[in-house]
Scaffold this motif. Structure first.
Motif, PDB file in Angstrom:
ATOM      1  N   TYR A 106      38.176 -10.883  94.581  1.00 10.91           N
ATOM      2  CA  TYR A 106      37.124 -11.532  93.865  1.00 10.91           C
ATOM      3  C   TYR A 106      36.046 -12.035  94.778  1.00 10.91           C
ATOM      4  CZ  TYR A 106      34.797 -15.206  90.952  1.00 10.91           C
ATOM      5  OH  TYR A 106      33.996 -16.081  90.312  1.00 10.91           O
ATOM      6  N   PHE A 125      34.170 -14.924  86.930  1.00  8.42           N
ATOM      7  CA  PHE A 125      35.468 -14.380  86.947  1.00  8.42           C
ATOM      8  C   PHE A 125      35.789 -13.502  85.598  1.00  8.42           C
ATOM      9  CE2 PHE A 125      40.082 -14.359  86.734  1.00  8.42           C
ATOM     10  CZ  PHE A 125      40.299 -14.145  88.270  1.00  8.42           C
ATOM     11  N   TYR A 128      34.515 -10.274  86.330  1.00 12.35           N
ATOM     12  CA  TYR A 128      35.437  -9.584  87.751  1.00 12.35           C
ATOM     13  C   TYR A 128      36.643  -8.831  86.809  1.00 12.35           C
ATOM     14  CZ  TYR A 128      38.860  -9.221  91.406  1.00 12.35           C
ATOM     15  OH  TYR A 128      39.929  -9.013  92.286  1.00 12.35           O
TER      16      TYR A 128
END
Length: 238
Positions: A106, A125, A128
């Motif tokens: 990440y 996120f 991601y």
């Protein structure tokens, strides 16, 4: 010799200390840290492990449903630790699940997008996760699992204490001792994260710390390791 939950949790904490010493960042699932019991795993994960599901699906369920104790963001690998009693007999399972996907961490994903984790934390996120879901699969996966099962013991056939290497259960290496979580993580660091480990042990203090985590604290009761088993091919540590 009995092995209680307190001893296993103590050595689970030692395992985290070893990761800290090696400067391997991890995220802990605190909801599973106090019990270390497979009953805390999701029904979906338990069903997947006894089905014909492919490994990438099993891994993704474990990650998405937080069916792990420790997650290594740098490479996506997962650690699972569990122990329980079945009909008065001890059952232990530790697993190292390698990520089947070719993915960046990440942090590296953020860097490629001109951000840093300190600046944005988990703001991106979701993006991601989308990147991870579209990632290519690795050509080779090597998972490692440790099992201790007094209920499944069968002299010269199914050892009480053993390590599985690979995606199937066909490779089963007999151990002549009981592994604790710190032993298992030391084994993974030594054999999977070899480049980091090789550098780490150049320092005498680090070397002693690593070897301390390799020490054997619990032998297998004689009822579960016969004289014939000891004559078989078996990994000993004295």
């Amino acid at each position: 010799m009995s092995l209680n939950l307190g001893k296993i949790i103590s050595h689970y904490n030692k395992a985290k200390d070893l990761l800290d010493k090696l400067e391997i960042k991890y995220e802990e699932n605190f909801s599973k840290a106090s019990q270390l019991n497979s009953e805390t795993y999701s029904d979906k994960f338990k069903k997947a492990t006894i089905s014909n599901a492919e490994y990438p699906e099993i891994y993704k369920i474990a990650r998405d449903y937080h069916d792990y104790n420790l997650y290594i963001p740098s490479d996506g690998s997962l650690f699972q630790f569990s122990q329980e009693q079945k009909n008065g007999k001890l059952e232990i399972r530790y697993a190292y699940l390698e990520s089947p996907f070719e993915i960046k961490s990440y942090e590296d994903f953020l860097k490629e997008n001109d951000c840093s984790f300190q600046e944005v934390q988990y703001e991106f996120f979701e993006e991601y996760e989308q990147y991870v879901s579209e990632a290519n699969l690795k050509k080779h996966i090597t998972n490692i699992r440790y099992d201790y099962s007094e209920t499944q013991y069968n002299e010269l056939c199914h050892p009480t204490s053993h390590i599985h290497i690979g995606q199937q259960n066909h490779v089963r290496m007999q151990l002549a001792y009981t592994m604790l979580p710190s032993n298992f993580v030391a084994f993974i660091m030594r054999n999977v994260y070899w480049e980091r480990w090789k550098s780490f042990i150049q320092d005498d203090k680090n070397r002693l710390f690593y070897l301390e985590n390799c020490k054997i604290y619990h032998q297998i009761p004689k009822d579960y390791l016969s004289d014939l088993d000891k004559k078989d091919i078996c990994i000993y540590i004295k």
